[in-house]
Design a protein around this motif. Sequence first.
Motif, short mmCIF file in Angstrom:
data_model
loop_
_atom_site.label_atom_id
_atom_site.label_comp_id
_atom_site.label_asym_id
_atom_site.label_seq_id
_atom_site.Cartn_x
_atom_site.Cartn_y
_atom_site.Cartn_z
N HIS A 6 0.83 -1.21 0.00
CA HIS A 6 0.00 0.00 0.00
C HIS A 6 0.87 1.25 0.00
O HIS A 6 0.62 2.19 -0.76
CB HIS A 6 -0.88 0.04 1.26
N ASP A 35 -6.71 0.38 7.41
CA ASP A 35 -6.43 -0.83 8.21
C ASP A 35 -6.17 -0.45 9.67
O ASP A 35 -6.71 -1.08 10.58
CB ASP A 35 -5.21 -1.58 7.66
N ARG A 51 -12.00 -5.05 6.48
CA ARG A 51 -12.38 -4.62 5.13
C ARG A 51 -13.88 -4.40 4.97
O ARG A 51 -14.44 -4.68 3.92
CB ARG A 51 -11.93 -5.65 4.09
N HIS A 55 -13.43 0.22 4.99
CA HIS A 55 -13.03 0.09 3.60
C HIS A 55 -14.16 0.47 2.65
O HIS A 55 -14.19 0.04 1.49
CB HIS A 55 -12.52 -1.32 3.31
N HIS A 105 -5.94 3.15 -0.96
CA HIS A 105 -5.82 1.90 -0.20
C HIS A 105 -6.98 0.96 -0.56
O HIS A 105 -6.78 -0.22 -0.83
CB HIS A 105 -5.84 2.22 1.30
N ASP A 109 -6.85 -2.65 -2.39
CA ASP A 109 -7.40 -3.88 -1.79
C ASP A 109 -8.37 -4.56 -2.75
O ASP A 109 -8.47 -5.78 -2.76
CB ASP A 109 -8.12 -3.55 -0.47
ZN LIG Z 1 -7.06 -2.83 3.79
#
Ligand SMILES: [Zn+2]
Length: 179
Positions: A6, A35, A51, A55, A105, A109
Amino acid sequence: MTGKGHRLSTTAFVLGTTGSVLAAVMSYMGSTFPDSSEYMFFGKRRNRYHRRYTHWFVPWALLAYVCFKRAGWIVPNLANLIDGREAHRDVWACAGFWFAGCLLHILEDAWCGTVPFLRPWKRDVGLHVFHMSNKIGVMSRGEINFVLCSVGISLFAFMMRYFTLDSFMAFCVNLWRSI
Ligand SMILES: [Zn+2]
């Protein structure tokens, strides 16, 4: 994706697209925040919510929008920040790039797993372009290739800001003459 992955792809991407070291540093700090914020919000129950809410792109996009709007859509610059006359705009822009790092990010992911799209409690969009390593913090071969490609393209874009086609041609002609 691992924290290393990342940090590398986000920082290189922001450096390549903006040309600003300050913006790249801010996005570096934001690049692992979705995270790490899971530990802040959920503590030991973090794995259950991994997540999901953190996220979801909507809150980060709203925060980035507010900051960039207050900044007047500028790219922050260390010289302006130190100069101080319009420094508040650079401070807002720095915050904007922090949240832009969070958005990148989520996008990263989504390349290797799934993230929420319309429902923040459900991970339902993702591409599975490469697999993650089973060992925590270790980059898989697929992740290394992905990071190398994104960093390579971003640094190429960064270099192109300083080398125009004309200067490249002049360099080639001089090289040819010197042989
Ligand atoms: Zn993540």
